[in-house]
Design a protein around this motif. Structure first.
Motif, PDB file in Angstrom:
ATOM      1  N   HIS A  39     -30.522  14.134 -14.527  1.00 57.06           N
ATOM      2  CA  HIS A  39     -29.151  13.652 -14.526  1.00 57.06           C
ATOM      3  C   HIS A  39     -28.481  13.894 -15.869  1.00 57.06           C
ATOM      4  O   HIS A  39     -27.321  14.325 -15.951  1.00 57.06           O
ATOM      5  CB  HIS A  39     -29.153  12.156 -14.164  1.00 57.06           C
ATOM      6  N   ILE A  40     -29.223  13.665 -16.911  1.00 58.17           N
ATOM      7  CA  ILE A  40     -28.653  13.866 -18.253  1.00 58.17           C
ATOM      8  C   ILE A  40     -28.333  15.337 -18.486  1.00 58.17           C
ATOM      9  O   ILE A  40     -27.309  15.703 -19.061  1.00 58.17           O
ATOM     10  CB  ILE A  40     -29.645  13.336 -19.309  1.00 58.17           C
ATOM     11  N   LEU A  41     -29.234  16.217 -18.000  1.00 61.95           N
ATOM     12  CA  LEU A  41     -29.008  17.654 -18.199  1.00 61.95           C
ATOM     13  C   LEU A  41     -27.774  18.123 -17.442  1.00 61.95           C
ATOM     14  O   LEU A  41     -27.016  18.983 -17.923  1.00 61.95           O
ATOM     15  CB  LEU A  41     -30.233  18.458 -17.741  1.00 61.95           C
ATOM     16  N   ARG A  42     -27.572  17.583 -16.201  1.00 64.76           N
ATOM     17  CA  ARG A  42     -26.374  17.980 -15.447  1.00 64.76           C
ATOM     18  C   ARG A  42     -25.112  17.581 -16.178  1.00 64.76           C
ATOM     19  O   ARG A  42     -24.114  18.315 -16.231  1.00 64.76           O
ATOM     20  CB  ARG A  42     -26.412  17.341 -14.059  1.00 64.76           C
ATOM     21  N   ILE A  43     -25.107  16.407 -16.730  1.00 64.91           N
ATOM     22  CA  ILE A  43     -23.919  15.969 -17.469  1.00 64.91           C
ATOM     23  C   ILE A  43     -23.665  16.859 -18.682  1.00 64.91           C
ATOM     24  O   ILE A  43     -22.525  17.263 -18.986  1.00 64.91           O
ATOM     25  CB  ILE A  43     -24.097  14.495 -17.894  1.00 64.91           C
ATOM     26  N   ALA A  44     -24.767  17.205 -19.361  1.00 66.41           N
ATOM     27  CA  ALA A  44     -24.604  18.055 -20.547  1.00 66.41           C
ATOM     28  C   ALA A  44     -24.080  19.430 -20.173  1.00 66.41           C
ATOM     29  O   ALA A  44     -23.224  20.012 -20.847  1.00 66.41           O
ATOM     30  CB  ALA A  44     -25.958  18.179 -21.258  1.00 66.41           C
ATOM     31  N   GLY A  45     -24.574  19.982 -19.028  1.00 63.02           N
ATOM     32  CA  GLY A  45     -24.101  21.316 -18.575  1.00 63.02           C
ATOM     33  C   GLY A  45     -22.626  21.299 -18.259  1.00 63.02           C
ATOM     34  O   GLY A  45     -21.888  22.238 -18.593  1.00 63.02           O
ATOM     35  N   ALA A  47     -20.435  19.370 -19.477  1.00 61.57           N
ATOM     36  CA  ALA A  47     -19.681  19.258 -20.730  1.00 61.57           C
ATOM     37  C   ALA A  47     -19.530  20.607 -21.407  1.00 61.57           C
ATOM     38  O   ALA A  47     -18.446  20.970 -21.897  1.00 61.57           O
ATOM     39  CB  ALA A  47     -20.390  18.260 -21.658  1.00 61.57           C
ATOM     40  N   VAL A  48     -20.618  21.395 -21.414  1.00 65.58           N
ATOM     41  CA  VAL A  48     -20.546  22.724 -22.044  1.00 65.58           C
ATOM     42  C   VAL A  48     -19.573  23.630 -21.296  1.00 65.58           C
ATOM     43  O   VAL A  48     -18.781  24.379 -21.891  1.00 65.58           O
ATOM     44  CB  VAL A  48     -21.955  23.352 -22.078  1.00 65.58           C
ATOM     45  N   LEU A  49     -19.611  23.570 -19.928  1.00 69.12           N
ATOM     46  CA  LEU A  49     -18.707  24.390 -19.138  1.00 69.12           C
ATOM     47  C   LEU A  49     -17.252  24.039 -19.410  1.00 69.12           C
ATOM     48  O   LEU A  49     -16.381  24.902 -19.545  1.00 69.12           O
ATOM     49  CB  LEU A  49     -19.032  24.214 -17.643  1.00 69.12           C
ATOM     50  N   GLY A  50     -16.987  22.747 -19.496  1.00 68.68           N
ATOM     51  CA  GLY A  50     -15.619  22.324 -19.775  1.00 68.68           C
ATOM     52  C   GLY A  50     -15.128  22.787 -21.128  1.00 68.68           C
ATOM     53  O   GLY A  50     -13.990  23.238 -21.274  1.00 68.68           O
ATOM     54  N   ILE A  51     -16.031  22.720 -22.114  1.00 73.11           N
ATOM     55  CA  ILE A  51     -15.636  23.166 -23.456  1.00 73.11           C
ATOM     56  C   ILE A  51     -15.340  24.659 -23.459  1.00 73.11           C
ATOM     57  O   ILE A  51     -14.395  25.137 -24.091  1.00 73.11           O
ATOM     58  CB  ILE A  51     -16.748  22.816 -24.460  1.00 73.11           C
ATOM     59  N   SER A  52     -16.169  25.445 -22.677  1.00 67.53           N
ATOM     60  CA  SER A  52     -15.956  26.909 -22.640  1.00 67.53           C
ATOM     61  C   SER A  52     -14.617  27.248 -22.010  1.00 67.53           C
ATOM     62  O   SER A  52     -13.897  28.136 -22.486  1.00 67.53           O
ATOM     63  CB  SER A  52     -17.100  27.557 -21.849  1.00 67.53           C
ATOM     64  N   VAL A  53     -14.285  26.566 -20.887  1.00 67.76           N
ATOM     65  CA  VAL A  53     -13.009  26.858 -20.228  1.00 67.76           C
ATOM     66  C   VAL A  53     -11.832  26.545 -21.125  1.00 67.76           C
ATOM     67  O   VAL A  53     -10.885  27.324 -21.276  1.00 67.76           O
ATOM     68  CB  VAL A  53     -12.928  26.085 -18.903  1.00 67.76           C
ATOM     69  N   ILE A  54     -11.920  25.369 -21.760  1.00 67.33           N
ATOM     70  CA  ILE A  54     -10.810  24.973 -22.636  1.00 67.33           C
ATOM     71  C   ILE A  54     -10.688  25.932 -23.814  1.00 67.33           C
ATOM     72  O   ILE A  54      -9.595  26.337 -24.219  1.00 67.33           O
ATOM     73  CB  ILE A  54     -11.034  23.512 -23.123  1.00 67.33           C
ATOM     74  N   GLY A  55     -11.866  26.356 -24.370  1.00 65.11           N
ATOM     75  CA  GLY A  55     -11.831  27.293 -25.499  1.00 65.11           C
ATOM     76  C   GLY A  55     -11.251  28.639 -25.116  1.00 65.11           C
ATOM     77  O   GLY A  55     -10.501  29.251 -25.855  1.00 65.11           O
ATOM     78  N   GLY A  56     -11.625  29.152 -23.902  1.00 66.00           N
ATOM     79  CA  GLY A  56     -11.093  30.449 -23.445  1.00 66.00           C
ATOM     80  C   GLY A  56      -9.597  30.414 -23.265  1.00 66.00           C
ATOM     81  O   GLY A  56      -8.890  31.349 -23.653  1.00 66.00           O
TER      82      GLY A  56
END
Length: 413
Positions: A39-45, A47-56
């Motif tokens: 569960h923790i890993l899914r949340i972390a993933g 979060a990373v995806l959201g940061i990538s989209v916002i950064g792009g």
């Protein structure tokens, strides 16, 4: 009366959780410690995806802000524009320099003035022709004089041995295309003269071109220097052109015609390589003449591949009759190769009386069979004698013809 109530003791079990089973049914069991880590890993993933989209998105917006103006300007600069000038009444447009340059380039490469298909050729006072423009062509855009032999690109193929003759896609052949036009009374006997070993002496070639009538055919030695220039000069004077093909004579190698001689001791491949080496020396010729060859032209196994290739390349073969036992004419007839054979050779004895005797014999052959061919070397005596003799042929009812005009006319022996 008060009835005693039973005491109920209810003990609830711990909350179960479901997990998938291979057969699709829910499986009930106690929660395992590993599920919390997942569960923790899914949340972390996420979060990373959201940061990538916002950064792009932020990077794209930033690039547009910085470079957007330059990109628009660059696209505007690349957009093709055409400015059309509107002429006043009676005003003429200036000539197009690009088209003029293209015309010169095509004329230099092929010796022909391009026709754009929108006008017919018109004759000029000097006998040349050029595409009609309706206004005439300015002097500065007239094509330069052609350099090198006249030939057609459809009748050659580029090889490592040079440009070799081929039959054109529309079926045209070199021996017909490069033949000198001949129009004469078909009832008149015809005599053709082939002057062989041309080009070895440039001065004699120039003398022959200047003195002899254009009906005399020239066969050039492949070893001649400046071969293209000499062939071009002969063509310009109206002569049809052949190439000498050296063939093995009796007494070889003591009697050696040269390094490209076709030999009975060589394989067919080696002989064809030598043949192509000779054929690649120049362009614009109607056929070849086998010279020497008193041994080679009697060997069917050696001669057949050579004549077959000449047939495939659309050429004519002239046999110099170096031997009375030659089988070249019969073999060429079997292969349907355009051919002719010398009835008399005048290179054995260049004495004046002997030359006159053989020319008289040539006339008798033509009177008897309708067609005769003589082979003559380019010597000062033969050039002058042939020139004066040719002028008298009409008086005796004989037509002087190019060699191609008697192709396939001589009877097989």
């Amino acid at each position: 009366m008060k009835l005693p109530l039973p005491k109920i003791s209810l003990k609830l079990p711990a909350l179960p959780f479901r997990k998938g089973s291979p057969d699709g049914e829910a499986e009930i069991g106690p929660e395992r410690p590993g599920s919390r880590v997942g569960h923790i890993l899914r949340i972390a993933g996420m979060a990373v995806l959201g940061i990538s989209v916002i950064g792009g998105l932020g990077a794209t917006v930033g690039w547009l802000v910085v470079n957007g103006a330059d990109t628009v300007a660059d696209r505007e600069a690349r957009r093709p524009e055409l400015t059309v000038s509107i002429l006043r009444d009676g005003e003429e447009a200036a000539p197009n320099s690009s088209l003029d340059t293209m015309a010169r380039k095509m004329a230099d490469e092929h010796g022909q003035m391009p026709n754009d298909g929108h006008g017919e050729d018109v004759a000029h006072d000097d006998g040349n022709s050029a595409p009609a423009t309706g206004k005439g062509m300015p002097d500065e855009i007239m094509p330069e004089e052609q350099k090198g032999p006249r030939f057609e690109l459809a009748l050659v193929e580029e090889t490592e041995k040079g440009m070799l003759p081929v039959i054109a896609p529309d079926g045209r052949k070199a021996w017909e295309t490069y033949a000198r036009p001949f129009e004469a009374d078909s009832r008149l006997p015809r005599i053709a003269i082939v002057m062989t070993r041309m080009g070895v002496s440039r001065s004699l070639t120039e003398a022959a071109i200047e003195v002899l009538p254009p009906e005399i055919s020239f066969s050039f030695a492949a070893t001649a220097a400046d071969l293209d220039d000499q062939v071009a000069a002969a063509q310009k004077a109206g002569h049809e052109v052949f190439l000498d093909i050296p063939m093995e004579p009796f007494g070889y190698p003591t009697n050696d015609p040269g390094p490209t001689t076709l030999l009975t001791s060589l394989s067919a491949v080696d002989n064809l390589n030598r043949l192509e080496t000779v054929l690649g020396r120049t362009v614009g010729y109607a056929g070849v003449m086998g010279v020497k060859g008193s041994q080679f032209t009697t060997d069917e196994e050696a001669l057949t591949p050579v004549l077959s290739v000449l047939k495939e390349r659309g050429l004519m073969y002239v046999d110099s009759a170096a031997s009375s036992r030659t089988i070249a004419l019969e073999l060429a007839g079997t292969l349907q190769l355009p051919r002719a054979i010398a009835n008399w050779r005048i290179d054995d004895s260049p004495a004046l009386a002997e030359i006159q005797r053989r020319l008289a014999a040539l006339e008798r052959t033509a009177q008897r069979t309708g067609f005769a061919l003589g082979v003559v070397p380019p010597l000062p005596l033969t050039i002058d004698l042939i020139a004066s003799w040719a002028e008298t042929l009409p008086e005796r009812g004989i037509a002087l013809a190019p060699a191609t005009a008697i192709a396939n006319k001589q009877s097989l022996r």
